[in-house]
Design a protein around this motif. Structure first.
Motif, PDB file in Angstrom:
ATOM      1  N   ILE A 182      -7.205   8.409  -3.648  1.00 28.36           N
ATOM      2  CA  ILE A 182      -6.026   7.576  -3.890  1.00 28.36           C
ATOM      3  C   ILE A 182      -6.482   6.274  -4.527  1.00 28.36           C
ATOM      4  CG2 ILE A 182      -4.084   6.388  -2.806  1.00 28.36           C
ATOM      5  CD1 ILE A 182      -4.235   8.417  -0.556  1.00 28.36           C
ATOM      6  N   SER A 183      -5.829   5.892  -5.607  1.00 30.86           N
ATOM      7  CA  SER A 183      -6.118   4.601  -6.233  1.00 30.86           C
ATOM      8  C   SER A 183      -5.168   3.560  -5.665  1.00 30.86           C
ATOM      9  CB  SER A 183      -5.947   4.692  -7.752  1.00 30.86           C
ATOM     10  OG  SER A 183      -4.618   5.054  -8.071  1.00 30.86           O
ATOM     11  N   LEU A 184      -5.691   2.414  -5.332  1.00 32.91           N
ATOM     12  CA  LEU A 184      -4.878   1.363  -4.730  1.00 32.91           C
ATOM     13  C   LEU A 184      -3.936   0.762  -5.760  1.00 32.91           C
ATOM     14  CD1 LEU A 184      -7.492  -0.583  -2.572  1.00 32.91           C
ATOM     15  CD2 LEU A 184      -5.807   1.068  -1.788  1.00 32.91           C
ATOM     16  N   PRO A 185      -2.696   0.496  -5.384  1.00 32.66           N
ATOM     17  CA  PRO A 185      -1.795  -0.227  -6.297  1.00 32.66           C
ATOM     18  C   PRO A 185      -2.245  -1.671  -6.449  1.00 32.66           C
ATOM     19  CG  PRO A 185      -0.745   0.086  -4.172  1.00 32.66           C
ATOM     20  CD  PRO A 185      -2.032   0.863  -4.134  1.00 32.66           C
ATOM     21  N   GLN A 186      -1.701  -2.355  -7.458  1.00 28.80           N
ATOM     22  CA  GLN A 186      -2.167  -3.695  -7.783  1.00 28.80           C
ATOM     23  C   GLN A 186      -1.947  -4.665  -6.644  1.00 28.80           C
ATOM     24  OE1 GLN A 186      -3.932  -4.523 -10.569  1.00 28.80           O
ATOM     25  NE2 GLN A 186      -4.263  -6.405  -9.442  1.00 28.80           N
ATOM     26  N   TRP A 187      -0.815  -4.557  -5.941  1.00 32.12           N
ATOM     27  CA  TRP A 187      -0.551  -5.527  -4.870  1.00 32.12           C
ATOM     28  C   TRP A 187      -1.554  -5.392  -3.726  1.00 32.12           C
ATOM     29  CZ3 TRP A 187       3.288  -1.774  -6.079  1.00 32.12           C
ATOM     30  CH2 TRP A 187       3.356  -0.685  -5.212  1.00 32.12           C
ATOM     31  N   GLU A 188      -2.030  -4.161  -3.475  1.00 30.21           N
ATOM     32  CA  GLU A 188      -3.013  -3.994  -2.407  1.00 30.21           C
ATOM     33  C   GLU A 188      -4.395  -4.440  -2.865  1.00 30.21           C
ATOM     34  OE1 GLU A 188      -4.014  -0.830   1.142  1.00 30.21           O
ATOM     35  OE2 GLU A 188      -2.364  -0.504  -0.265  1.00 30.21           O
ATOM     36  N   MET A 223       2.359  -4.131   5.876  1.00 35.37           N
ATOM     37  CA  MET A 223       3.520  -3.783   5.070  1.00 35.37           C
ATOM     38  C   MET A 223       3.671  -4.814   3.950  1.00 35.37           C
ATOM     39  SD  MET A 223       6.029  -1.607   4.698  1.00 35.37           S
ATOM     40  CE  MET A 223       6.315  -0.838   6.296  1.00 35.37           C
ATOM     41  N   PHE A 224       3.934  -4.316   2.753  1.00 35.64           N
ATOM     42  CA  PHE A 224       4.147  -5.174   1.588  1.00 35.64           C
ATOM     43  C   PHE A 224       5.636  -5.228   1.258  1.00 35.64           C
ATOM     44  CE2 PHE A 224      -0.161  -3.520   1.089  1.00 35.64           C
ATOM     45  CZ  PHE A 224      -0.879  -4.685   0.872  1.00 35.64           C
ATOM     46  N   VAL A 225       6.107  -6.420   0.943  1.00 37.61           N
ATOM     47  CA  VAL A 225       7.486  -6.614   0.491  1.00 37.61           C
ATOM     48  C   VAL A 225       7.418  -7.067  -0.961  1.00 37.61           C
ATOM     49  CG1 VAL A 225       9.659  -7.843   0.835  1.00 37.61           C
ATOM     50  CG2 VAL A 225       8.231  -7.250   2.805  1.00 37.61           C
ATOM     51  N   LYS A 226       7.875  -6.208  -1.860  1.00 37.19           N
ATOM     52  CA  LYS A 226       7.883  -6.525  -3.290  1.00 37.19           C
ATOM     53  C   LYS A 226       9.203  -7.202  -3.648  1.00 37.19           C
ATOM     54  CE  LYS A 226       7.094  -2.157  -3.868  1.00 37.19           C
ATOM     55  NZ  LYS A 226       6.915  -0.821  -4.473  1.00 37.19           N
ATOM     56  N   ILE A 227       9.115  -8.268  -4.416  1.00 34.22           N
ATOM     57  CA  ILE A 227      10.304  -9.074  -4.763  1.00 34.22           C
ATOM     58  C   ILE A 227      10.481  -9.042  -6.273  1.00 34.22           C
ATOM     59  CG2 ILE A 227      11.350 -11.369  -4.683  1.00 34.22           C
ATOM     60  CD1 ILE A 227       9.755 -11.957  -2.207  1.00 34.22           C
ATOM     61  N   HIS A 228      11.701  -8.790  -6.681  1.00 31.09           N
ATOM     62  CA  HIS A 228      12.068  -8.824  -8.096  1.00 31.09           C
ATOM     63  C   HIS A 228      13.250  -9.771  -8.269  1.00 31.09           C
ATOM     64  CE1 HIS A 228      13.190  -7.592 -12.145  1.00 31.09           C
ATOM     65  NE2 HIS A 228      14.428  -7.398 -11.689  1.00 31.09           N
ATOM     66  N   CYS A 229      13.190 -10.594  -9.300  1.00 27.22           N
ATOM     67  CA  CYS A 229      14.259 -11.544  -9.595  1.00 27.22           C
ATOM     68  C   CYS A 229      15.022 -11.055 -10.822  1.00 27.22           C
ATOM     69  CB  CYS A 229      13.675 -12.936  -9.841  1.00 27.22           C
ATOM     70  SG  CYS A 229      14.923 -14.245  -9.900  1.00 27.22           S
ATOM     71  N   LEU A 243       5.111 -10.349  -0.578  1.00 26.76           N
ATOM     72  CA  LEU A 243       5.009 -10.846   0.797  1.00 26.76           C
ATOM     73  C   LEU A 243       4.295  -9.787   1.630  1.00 26.76           C
ATOM     74  CD1 LEU A 243       8.596 -12.309   1.382  1.00 26.76           C
ATOM     75  CD2 LEU A 243       6.572 -13.494   0.539  1.00 26.76           C
ATOM     76  N   VAL A 244       3.440 -10.209   2.541  1.00 27.90           N
ATOM     77  CA  VAL A 244       2.650  -9.300   3.370  1.00 27.90           C
ATOM     78  C   VAL A 244       2.883  -9.663   4.832  1.00 27.90           C
ATOM     79  CG1 VAL A 244       0.373  -8.329   3.815  1.00 27.90           C
ATOM     80  CG2 VAL A 244       0.905  -9.235   1.544  1.00 27.90           C
ATOM     81  N   TYR A 245       3.169  -8.658   5.638  1.00 27.90           N
ATOM     82  CA  TYR A 245       3.316  -8.911   7.077  1.00 27.90           C
ATOM     83  C   TYR A 245       2.774  -7.724   7.850  1.00 27.90           C
ATOM     84  CZ  TYR A 245       7.455  -5.852   7.133  1.00 27.90           C
ATOM     85  OH  TYR A 245       8.303  -4.780   7.040  1.00 27.90           O
ATOM     86  N   LYS A 246       2.545  -7.944   9.134  1.00 29.28           N
ATOM     87  CA  LYS A 246       2.081  -6.889  10.021  1.00 29.28           C
ATOM     88  C   LYS A 246       3.263  -6.311  10.793  1.00 29.28           C
ATOM     89  CE  LYS A 246      -2.651  -8.552  10.797  1.00 29.28           C
ATOM     90  NZ  LYS A 246      -3.636  -9.003  11.808  1.00 29.28           N
ATOM     91  N   PRO A 254       4.323   0.525   2.570  1.00 27.39           N
ATOM     92  CA  PRO A 254       3.182   0.347   3.475  1.00 27.39           C
ATOM     93  C   PRO A 254       1.865   0.328   2.710  1.00 27.39           C
ATOM     94  CG  PRO A 254       3.942   2.600   3.542  1.00 27.39           C
ATOM     95  CD  PRO A 254       4.913   1.868   2.652  1.00 27.39           C
ATOM     96  N   ALA A 255       0.866  -0.260   3.349  1.00 32.10           N
ATOM     97  CA  ALA A 255      -0.463  -0.308   2.747  1.00 32.10           C
ATOM     98  C   ALA A 255      -1.111   1.067   2.810  1.00 32.10           C
ATOM     99  CB  ALA A 255      -1.328  -1.345   3.456  1.00 32.10           C
ATOM    100  N   VAL A 256      -1.984   1.327   1.881  1.00 28.58           N
ATOM    101  CA  VAL A 256      -2.696   2.600   1.833  1.00 28.58           C
ATOM    102  C   VAL A 256      -3.857   2.613   2.813  1.00 28.58           C
ATOM    103  CG1 VAL A 256      -4.016   4.157   0.338  1.00 28.58           C
ATOM    104  CG2 VAL A 256      -2.042   2.925  -0.569  1.00 28.58           C
ATOM    105  N   THR A 257      -4.508   1.460   2.968  1.00 30.01           N
ATOM    106  CA  THR A 257      -5.741   1.409   3.764  1.00 30.01           C
ATOM    107  C   THR A 257      -5.532   0.904   5.188  1.00 30.01           C
ATOM    108  OG1 THR A 257      -6.191  -0.815   2.911  1.00 30.01           O
ATOM    109  CG2 THR A 257      -7.117   1.039   1.701  1.00 30.01           C
TER     110      THR A 257
END
Length: 1002
Positions: free
Chosen positions: A748-754, A218-224, A180-183, A210-213
């Protein structure tokens, strides 16, 4: 089927199958006596080879080493090695981590990645452990690997690298299932907080980062977790594998005759089909090779759970999380739920499942294997070098879901079926090319040096000789020859065969993909529908709960307004076509008096060519307007669910674009030159512009030009918009990031979600644009194919490119779409059937009215030289009987009646009496004979083709007979297996509790 006893026990069978056992199975027991309902094939089953999904890369590596699986006697263990070297290293690393967790370093080391920070909630890292529950695994001794001892700091750094790769939480264990992505600047803080709190209450785990760039993102990572996956898999009736299929049931393979066996052996000696993908290049997708049943936690011991982390595929995990996101509330109220509403009101910017890693690798796939399924799809599907290969549909389905998999299956089937149509069309074209110089009609036109044609415009046109149309006559013969009628009948039958065999192909795919018994879930209501009709409720007959209801008068009135809007837009299309017609009338006079000799000589070609280009620009401009109007009209109807909205919108877009593309073609095919009048009495538009006439060689050349230009330009534009536009957008996004200097300065290398966030989202309409493009192309290929036999060939070449363009776009340029399920292509199949019916009618009219086939036929058998000489002569040919046809098809006019200073006679295309007859310029008897023959041909052609189509549709069943037998057989086997497993479980429980049990059925 005869049931027999067999010596093998169910216990030994389950050990061979590799099924999971409960804790009570650790105690060795004597084998149970089999029951009468045991099946002889069960003891012959063998286990699955490990697939890429279990440990394809270090980003997907399991937390537990997979157990070695025994194989039955005589069975070979063929395991496809598609694991990269990096994956093996990380797999060994994690095994070492598990070993260290039980050593003196365990206490401090297990706290890696669990430090609290301002972005992570304490509840997100509970006591969850992603390692496999040993009570649910096969009891076998794990293979020991010799590894060098690693220091705590080295392992800690490696685990940090694993966590920062972009597919796991910071602890490097919990897999990210959704993003999930929000400002941060968004004012919807309370809704977002309540929504995320409810997600945790449902069992999901969240982690913010938080985003790198961009500091505002802001990223919300979800795990089930496992327990939540099991709970919702049971609620959603997700079918999961529990036993490998027994293929011995194909009894025909045992009773096959010697001839068939010899043919199969001979086939094995032939060269391998180059279009097939190498088996070593793709993993063994195990769920396509297993019996499945709806998942149940109460019967979890029935399912083959080799590893919890790989039991539910990534697409299934994402689908479960998406199901939860759609049904979680963010405020009190009936309709205050769902991620779609939060996206629409700006609470979140985006929601998507992450890709499984990069689609590229520094190492070649042949030597190091695939890093992940995305990399494998790119190498074996999306690359241009794979254009001649079959598509890996099972892998596409596994990564993108059944809905997208069915689209590519349909597109591949359509492309393959275009091959025979393209070959026959090319043969008809080549036949016209080779017979062009020997055609009697072309000869007579090219040799007519003394035949003067009447002027085709009022002021600036000069008198032309008929032989100046020699090139047009030869080009017309390329498309209008003896093979035209045969090709039209062939394409009408081809369309039916294509649709009928697609039904069979779809049935096979739904069986292989385990969609036979799948039913769509009850869809949630659209927020707009709920807001509009919240005051009127009725009980839903499916769920039994009250829900908003749209009264019938309101629905009817909105539908009438929508239909009126559709007719208004169609009238706008006709107005645009009328404007192009007026342009052609004006340009005709101008080009005829142009200063350049080439344009003045070929003024008709210049008029048609510029008219086509202007028409294409109008078509593309109106398409933008149509999309907005279709949105407005569909929202005005207030459809109840999203699928109803999509179907209504798709139907409107098809109607708009179909009329927009084909209206000018219909005008040229059936109206151009039909109402122009005759010399001396021409019909004029607004009493000013004389209506356009057909060329002396016929109107078919204009129709071919119109279809060819629009088809080619439309396909080029679509391909640019599908790939070129996303490439430019992604390039611009990367340029803005590099311009900020953050990545270059800090390396800095961007993570996959970004990385996924910087990709383009999938179209709002999903696959509608893809289907719409192909369906419109199908209309071009079938509706006017009698006038343009090369249309199937152009469509085939375009589709070969289209498949790779779409593949490249889905794999590299778009965010990963939510893996959705579907059993068919939806409303598009009905549209394709409607196009098939319309194609028969239009081709009948094109052959009868637009082409000169019927006039030539009538002349040869009624007025030609063969009528007097007879048809039984040895030298009789249809071409010889057309001698004098051109002179017979041209009428005579007195030039002195024009008042332009000319004298003598000129010729024009029509069947009218000469000026010296008793009824000058009236229709002759030949005109009525040709008209009657045209009407008779239309009736006979339509009835004949419709009869053949219906007969073929009746002969071809929707589902192959062997598939029906396999489905019934496997349904029976599944019931038997479930019953046997349940009986064995009960007997084991009785023995454990010290109760008596029976060897036979109670």
């Amino acid at each position: 089927m005869k049931m027999v006893h067999h010596s093998g026990s169910i216990q030994s069978f389950k050990q061979q199958k590799g099924m999971n056992t409960s804790k009570s199975e650790n105690v060795k027991e004597p084998p149970l006596k089999p029951s009468r309902r045991s099946l002889p094939c069960l003891a012959q089953s063998q286990t699955h080879p490990h697939s890429l999904s279990k440990h394809s890369s270090f980003l997907q590596s399991n937390r537990v080493q997979p157990q070695p699986q025994p194989v039955s006697a005589g069975a070979s263990t063929t395991t496809v090695d598609v694991v990269s070297e990096r994956a093996k290293v990380m797999e060994t690393l994690e095994n070492n981590l598990l070993k260290l967790s039980n050593t003196e370093y365990s206490d401090p080391f297990l706290d890696i990645g669990r430090e609290k920070d301002i972005y992570t909630d304490d509840s997100e890292h509970g006591n969850y452990d992603s390692r496999t529950d040993q009570s649910l695994l096969i009891k076998s001794t794990p293979t020991k690997q010799k590894t060098e001892p690693r220091t705590k700091s080295a392992l800690k750094n490696d685990m940090s690298a694993l966590a920062t790769s972009g597919l796991f939480f910071k602890d490097g264990k919990k897999r990210i299932d959704y993003i999930l992505v929000y400002k941060k600047s968004s004012p919807q803080i309370e809704k977002r907080s309540t929504f995320e709190k409810n997600l945790r209450a449902e069992g999901l785990m969240l982690e913010r980062e938080p985003a790198v760039t961009n500091s505002d993102i802001m990223f919300v990572k979800i795990h089930c977790p496992w327990d939540t996956l099991c709970k919702y898999a049971e609620r959603m009736n997700i079918r999961m594998p529990f036993r490998k299929k027994c293929y011995y049931t194909d009894w025909r393979s045992k009773t096959m005759g010697s001839l068939q066996r010899n043919m199969r052996q001979l086939k094995s000696w032939l060269p391998r089909n180059p279009m097939k993908l190498d088996k070593e290049a793709l993993p063994d997708l195990e769920e396509t090779d297993c019996y499945t049943a709806p998942f149940s936690r109460a019967r979890i011991h029935h399912f083959t759970i080799n590893n919890k982390d790989s039991f539910f595929s990534n697409s299934t995990r994402s689908r479960i999380v998406h199901h939860m996101l759609q049904r979680t509330k963010y405020e009190d109220g009936k309709s205050k739920m769902g991620i779609n509403r939060l996206l629409s009101n700006g609470t979140y910017e985006a929601a998507f499942p992450p890709h499984e890693g990069s689609h590229k690798s520094r190492h070649p796939i042949k030597t190091h294997g695939a890093q992940n399924h995305r990399h494998l799809l790119y190498e074996r599907w999306a690359r241009w070098g794979m254009w001649y290969k079959y598509q890996p549909l099972d892998l596409i389905r596994r990564y993108f879901g059944e809905k997208i998999g069915l689209y590519f299956a349909w597109l591949g089937w359509y492309t393959g079926m275009l091959i025979p149509a393209a070959l026959v069309g090319l043969f008809v074209f080549l036949y016209g090319l080779f017979t062009m110089d020997s055609s009697q009609v072309s000869k007579e036109i090219c040799e007519a040096n003394n035949t003067i044609m009447c002027p085709m415009c009022e002021k600036n046109c000069t008198l032309q000789k008929l032989n100046e149309s020699c090139i047009y006559a030869k080009v017309t013969h390329l498309f209008d020859n003896g093979g035209t009628v045969f090709f039209a009948i062939f394409m009408a039958i081809w369309a039916t065969v294509f649709l009928e065999f697609w039904k069979r192909r779809r049935a096979v795919l739904t069986y292989d993909w385990d969609l036979i018994d799948w039913e769509e879930e009850e869809e949630e209501l659209r927020p707009q529908f709920e807001a509009k009709y919240s005051q009127v409720e009725r009980v839903n007959p499916i769920t039994g709960k009250p829900e908003p209801f749209q009264p019938f008068p309101d629905k009817l009135s909105r539908l009438m307004v929508s239909v009126s809007g559709i007719f208004f837009m169609i009238s706008l299309v006709l107005t645009a076509v009328f404007a192009v017609v007026v342009y052609r009338l004006v340009a005709m006079e101008q080009f005829a008096s142009f200063q350049w000799y080439f344009i003045k000589k070929y003024w008709q070609f210049a008029t048609s060519g510029t008219g086509v280009c202007i028409n294409f620009m109008i078509i593309m401009s109106l398409n933008v307007v149509y999309e907005k109007v279709a949105y407005l009209l569909t929202d005005l109807e207030h459809p109840r669910t999203d699928s109803e909205w999509e179907n209504s919108f798709a139907l409107k877009m098809f109607l708009f674009q179909f009329v927009n593309l084909n209206s000018s073609i219909f005008y040229i095919a059936f109206f151009l030159g039909r109402f122009a009048g005759r010399p001396g009495k021409y019909n004029k538009l607004f009493n000013r512009w004389r209506l356009e006439e057909c060329h002396p060689s016929g109107c078919l050349i204009d129709l071919c030009l119109q279809m060819g230009v629009i088809m080619v330009l439309k396909q080029m534009w679509n391909n640019f918009m599908e790939l070129g536009y996303p490439l430019l957008q992604n390039w611009w996004s990367r340029r803005k990031i590099k311009k900020g200097g953050q990545l270059l300065e800090h390396k800095i290398s961007l993570p996959q979600w970004e990385k996924d966030w910087n990709l383009q989202p999938m179209n709002l309409h999903g696959l509608m644009d893809e289907y719409l493009e192909m369906v419109l192309q199908f209309g071009f290929t079938t509706i006017f194919v009698a006038a343009f036999p090369l249309a199937p060939l152009l469509a085939l070449l375009n589709n070969i490119i289209e498949i790779r363009l779409d593949a490249y776009k889905f794999v590299t340029q778009w965010r990963r779409p939510m893996p959705a399920r579907a059993t068919d292509i939806g409303i598009w199949y009905g549209i394709l059937e409607g196009i098939g019916v319309l194609a028969v009618i239009t081709n009948a009219f094109v052959i009868a009215i637009t082409s000169d086939y019927i006039p030539r036929f009538v002349y040869a058998y009624k007025y030609g030289p063969c009528v007097d000489q007879g048809y039984r002569q040895e030298n009789y040919t249809f071409n010889r009987c057309l001698r004098g046809y051109v002179n017979s098809s041209l009428s005579i006019f007195d030039l002195s009646e024009l008042g332009m200073g000319y004298s003598g006679y000129c010729r024009y295309r029509d069947y009218r009496a000469p000026p010296w007859s008793s009824t000058p310029y009236e229709f002759t008897l030949q005109f009525w004979h040709v008209l009657a023959a045209r009407l008779a041909f239309i009736i006979v052609f339509e009835h004949l083709v419709f009869g053949i189509k219906s007969f073929i549709a009746y002969l071809i069943p929707d589902m192959p007979k062997d598939l029906c037998d396999r489905m019934r057989r496997e349904k029976y086997l599944v019931q038997e297996m479930m019953y046997e497993a349940e009986l064995e479980h009960l007997q084991r429980e009785r023995k454990k509790n010290g109760k008596q049990y029976h060897h036979e059925w109670p």
